[in-house]
Design an enzyme around this catalytic site. Structure first.
Site, PDB file in Angstrom:
ATOM      1  N   VAL A  16     -22.730 -10.774   0.479  1.00 19.70           N
ATOM      2  CA  VAL A  16     -22.725  -9.361   0.035  1.00 19.70           C
ATOM      3  C   VAL A  16     -23.722  -9.176  -1.103  1.00 19.70           C
ATOM      4  CG1 VAL A  16     -21.345  -7.501  -0.997  1.00 19.70           C
ATOM      5  CG2 VAL A  16     -20.303  -9.031   0.687  1.00 19.70           C
ATOM      6  N   ASP A  35     -24.822 -16.152 -10.492  1.00  9.37           N
ATOM      7  CA  ASP A  35     -23.878 -16.876  -9.626  1.00  9.37           C
ATOM      8  C   ASP A  35     -23.459 -18.157 -10.336  1.00  9.37           C
ATOM      9  OD1 ASP A  35     -23.287 -16.682  -6.333  1.00  9.37           O
ATOM     10  OD2 ASP A  35     -22.922 -18.632  -7.279  1.00  9.37           O
ATOM     11  N   THR A 100     -12.979 -12.304  -2.678  1.00 11.70           N
ATOM     12  CA  THR A 100     -11.560 -11.976  -2.935  1.00 11.70           C
ATOM     13  C   THR A 100     -10.763 -12.533  -1.753  1.00 11.70           C
ATOM     14  OG1 THR A 100     -12.033  -9.830  -1.937  1.00 11.70           O
ATOM     15  CG2 THR A 100     -11.874  -9.896  -4.336  1.00 11.70           C
ATOM     16  N   CYS A 276     -13.158 -11.200   6.196  1.00 12.65           N
ATOM     17  CA  CYS A 276     -12.622  -9.836   6.015  1.00 12.65           C
ATOM     18  C   CYS A 276     -11.324  -9.606   6.789  1.00 12.65           C
ATOM     19  CB  CYS A 276     -13.630  -8.808   6.514  1.00 12.65           C
ATOM     20  SG  CYS A 276     -15.247  -9.012   5.873  1.00 12.65           S
ATOM     21  N   ARG A 347     -15.527 -19.752   7.736  1.00 14.89           N
ATOM     22  CA  ARG A 347     -14.384 -19.371   6.892  1.00 14.89           C
ATOM     23  C   ARG A 347     -13.260 -18.777   7.733  1.00 14.89           C
ATOM     24  NH1 ARG A 347     -17.395 -15.847   2.488  1.00 14.89           N
ATOM     25  NH2 ARG A 347     -18.738 -15.528   4.298  1.00 14.89           N
TER      26      ARG A 347
HETATM   27  N1  SAJ Z   1     -12.408 -10.544  17.037  1.00 10.02           N
HETATM   28  C1  SAJ Z   1     -11.542 -10.560  18.135  1.00 10.02           C
HETATM   29  N2  SAJ Z   1     -11.510  -9.469  18.948  1.00 10.02           N
HETATM   30  C2  SAJ Z   1     -12.287  -8.362  18.703  1.00 10.02           C
HETATM   31  C3  SAJ Z   1     -13.151  -8.374  17.570  1.00 10.02           C
HETATM   32  C4  SAJ Z   1     -13.203  -9.477  16.756  1.00 10.02           C
HETATM   33  O1  SAJ Z   1     -10.837 -11.528  18.384  1.00 10.02           O
HETATM   34  O2  SAJ Z   1     -12.228  -7.409  19.478  1.00 10.02           O
HETATM   35  C5  SAJ Z   1     -12.422 -11.707  16.148  1.00 10.02           C
HETATM   36  C6  SAJ Z   1     -13.792 -12.350  16.008  1.00 10.02           C
HETATM   37  O3  SAJ Z   1     -13.977 -13.365  16.972  1.00 10.02           O
HETATM   38  C7  SAJ Z   1     -13.721 -12.931  14.596  1.00 10.02           C
HETATM   39  C8  SAJ Z   1     -12.823 -11.949  13.857  1.00 10.02           C
HETATM   40  O4  SAJ Z   1     -12.083 -11.242  14.848  1.00 10.02           O
HETATM   41  O5  SAJ Z   1     -13.102 -14.192  14.605  1.00 10.02           O
HETATM   42  C9  SAJ Z   1     -13.581 -10.959  12.988  1.00 10.02           C
HETATM   43  O6  SAJ Z   1     -14.562 -10.409  13.801  1.00 10.02           O
HETATM   44  P1  SAJ Z   1     -15.459  -9.128  13.318  1.00 10.02           P
HETATM   45  O7  SAJ Z   1     -16.308  -8.703  14.439  1.00 10.02           O
HETATM   46  O8  SAJ Z   1     -14.570  -8.125  12.696  1.00 10.02           O
HETATM   47  O9  SAJ Z   1     -16.452  -9.783  12.289  1.00 10.02           O
HETATM   48  P2  SAJ Z   1     -16.477  -9.790  10.713  1.00 10.02           P
HETATM   49  O10 SAJ Z   1     -15.372 -10.511  10.074  1.00 10.02           O
HETATM   50  O11 SAJ Z   1     -17.861 -10.187  10.370  1.00 10.02           O
HETATM   51  O12 SAJ Z   1     -16.216  -8.282  10.367  1.00 10.02           O
HETATM   52  C10 SAJ Z   1     -17.204  -7.485   9.809  1.00 10.02           C
HETATM   53  C11 SAJ Z   1     -16.409  -6.567   8.962  1.00 10.02           C
HETATM   54  N3  SAJ Z   1     -17.208  -5.882   7.994  1.00 10.02           N
HETATM   55  C12 SAJ Z   1     -16.651  -5.704   6.758  1.00 10.02           C
HETATM   56  O13 SAJ Z   1     -15.539  -6.042   6.471  1.00 10.02           O
HETATM   57  C13 SAJ Z   1     -17.466  -5.065   5.742  1.00 10.02           C
HETATM   58  C14 SAJ Z   1     -15.653  -5.572   9.824  1.00 10.02           C
HETATM   59  O14 SAJ Z   1     -15.187  -4.471   9.050  1.00 10.02           O
HETATM   60  C15 SAJ Z   1     -16.496  -4.994  10.894  1.00 10.02           C
HETATM   61  O15 SAJ Z   1     -15.669  -4.176  11.730  1.00 10.02           O
HETATM   62  C16 SAJ Z   1     -17.058  -6.110  11.738  1.00 10.02           C
HETATM   63  O16 SAJ Z   1     -17.898  -6.855  10.853  1.00 10.02           O
HETATM   64  C17 SAJ Z   1     -17.839  -5.559  12.917  1.00 10.02           C
HETATM   65  O17 SAJ Z   1     -17.582  -4.387  13.272  1.00 10.02           O
HETATM   66  O18 SAJ Z   1     -18.614  -6.306  13.470  1.00 10.02           O
END
Ligand code: SAJ
Length: 451
Positions: A16, A35, A100, A276, A347
């Site tokens: 971030v 950092d 966090t 997240c 993570r």
């Molecule tokens: N996942 C599922 N099924 C889904 C979508 C995700 O099992 O339909 C899993 C993924 O494999 C992963 C986890 O959930 O293990 C999180 O996936 P994610 O696509 O939400 O990826 P992140 O953690 O990088 O989420 C970020 C987040 N951004 C912020 O918090 C600022 C999230 O809010 C976004 O929605 C997400 O990116 C995004 O839309 O890609």
């Protein structure tokens, strides 16, 4: 004051803080990056990103080309260098982008935020603006951060301003970059809100939505990510039910997605990882509990998602039976350790839990996991096992069973005939990302999550 002579310090240079620091420097602010990790500071000093996300390296490259710079400092945990102390006395805007995370049982871990607030307190001066971008629970600014800052004798909203503008980075997303992502923000009073709006208007081109209170801004971030967690839990529960009913859950989601309104597809898998989605719900659950409200539904969704690595092992056991394979003698390859496809971040990754469940299962059945178990992630080579594994072909050579836990592009592109040639007998597709029909047509048993 114009941008050129405003000094901004970004505390926390991770996924971030680093892109943010690049953008702030790009826009002409005198930008300091702070950092606790000296190695991160050294790499940034040489315009090198410690994060493998190519878009961040590109930001550093363009800074260098434009002869701009993030002035990085390592903020030693005990004392700050004389030079850094001098600099911190002249900062106009502090932006806090520290982690966090949650502790073992899901309690929020605010130690990084508290540490950053204590450091800022030492250098607080009139008219400074302190912006918190880290994800925090509703009330954190007013109940935790401001009391620390006011130990300086200065009053929030009067002598200095504090605002919350929750980060919305989506790692690897090339469409929704930092400049393009709409943001919400708020501050303690109108002046704070105006200063915050002016700052973000100067660095991003996306819509800025002002909320009435800092609490509303804190709640917004946890709500948007909890929304995602509960929807993933919904399809993860469906997947388990449809496996008993012989229905392909992906087909049903595809069918439901034809409805042009009021349906938003999410996809089942071997679990929910990352910094997240599996973390943020606990921030709201914990704070609401303090006020006597029990988020039963949110906790249930968290428990369903946390069960998915175990469900993946259940699917493996069903597949072993169907393929008539003996768990005490087979060789298994786990493909993928990252929490989602095409990132090098592990993570909270469900793949890590699946790895330990597989080792336990092999060892419990007298099968030596040292020799009969391989782990391969092209973006996490150092965590792959055995350490000399370099290609996916090497990883699957001579194994009977593949468990796929991360939908990396490289895995999705493997021609199913390769599985046949390598003698694979069973594939457990934890991300439902392989071609089920083609794999089954080759006589290989296929077990997906909900298909
Ligand atoms: N996942 C599922 N099924 C889904 C979508 C995700 O099992 O339909 C899993 C993924 O494999 C992963 C986890 O959930 O293990 C999180 O996936 P994610 O696509 O939400 O990826 P992140 O953690 O990088 O989420 C970020 C987040 N951004 C912020 O918090 C600022 C999230 O809010 C976004 O929605 C997400 O990116 C995004 O839309 O890609």
């Amino acid at each position: 004051m114009t941008q050129q002579n405003q000094r901004v310090a970004i505390i926390g240079l991770g996924y971030v803080g680093l892109p943010l620091a690049c953008l702030v420097a790009e826009k002409g602010y005198t930008t300091y990056g702070i950092d606790t990790n000296p190695a991160i500071v050294d790499s940034i000093d040489n315009y090198k990103s410690h994060i493998k996300d190519a878009s961040i390296q590109l930001r550093l490259d363009s800074l260098k080309e434009n002869n701009k710079k993030i002035i990085p400092y390592s903020q030693d945990r005990i004392n700050l260098s004389e030079e850094l102390q001098k600099i911190l006395k002249n900062i106009d805007i502090f932006i806090v982008c520290v982690p966090t995370p949650v502790k073992e049982k899901g309690e929020p871990n605010l130690s990084y935020i508290i540490y950053a607030a204590k450091k800022i307190k030492e250098y607080l001066k009139k008219d400074q603006l302190i912006i918190i971008e880290s994800t925090i629970f509703p009330g954190t600014c007013e109940e935790v951060i401001i009391p620390i800052l006011e130990e300086s004798g200065l009053n929030a909203g009067i002598d200095f301003h504090i605002a919350h503008c929750p980060e919305r980075i989506d790692p690897g997303n090339k469409q929704w970059t930092l400049e393009k992502l709409p943001r919400v923000y708020s501050a303690l009073n109108e002046t704070g809100k105006q200063l915050t709006r002016e700052f973000y208007s100067s660095i991003i081109d996306a819509p800025l939505t002002e909320l009435s209170s800092i609490k509303a801004a804190e709640a917004t971030k946890v709500v948007e990510n909890t929304f995602r967690d509960i929807n993933i839990a919904f399809v993860n529960e469906l997947a388990q039910s449809f496996d008993t009913l012989g229905i392909d859950v992906l087909e049903v989601i595809k069918g439901a997605s034809t409805k042009p309104f009021a349906f938003m597809p999410h996809y089942p898998g071997c679990g929910v990882g990352g910094h997240c989605i599996p973390v943020d719900p606990y921030y709201l659950i914990a704070r609401a509990k303090q006020s006597g409200f029990d988020h039963k539904f949110m906790e249930l969704a968290r428990n369903i998602n946390k069960y998915m690595p175990h469900y993946t092992i259940e699917r493996l056991k069903q597949g072993l039976k169907e393929a008539n394979l003996d768990i005490s003698t087979i060789k298994i390859a786990l493909l993928g350790l990252a929490y989602k496809g095409n990132v090098d971040d592990w993570r909270e990754s469900p793949a890590i839990e699946i790895q330990s469940l597989l080792i336990k299962l092999l060892d419990q059945n007298g099968n030596n996991s040292e020799t009969n178990f391989r782990v391969y992630d092209p973006l996490l080579i150092k965590q792959s096992f055995p350490l000399d594994l370099r290609t996916v072909e090497e990883a699957i050579k001579g194994v009977a069973v593949i468990v796929l836990a991360t939908d990396h592009k490289m895995f999705k592109e493997i021609n199913p005939s390769v599985f046949k040639e390598k003698g694979i007998k069973l594939i457990v597709d934890g991300r439902n990302c392989l071609d089920k029909e083609k794999i089954q047509a080759l006589g290989i048993v296929y077990k997906g999550i909900g298909r």
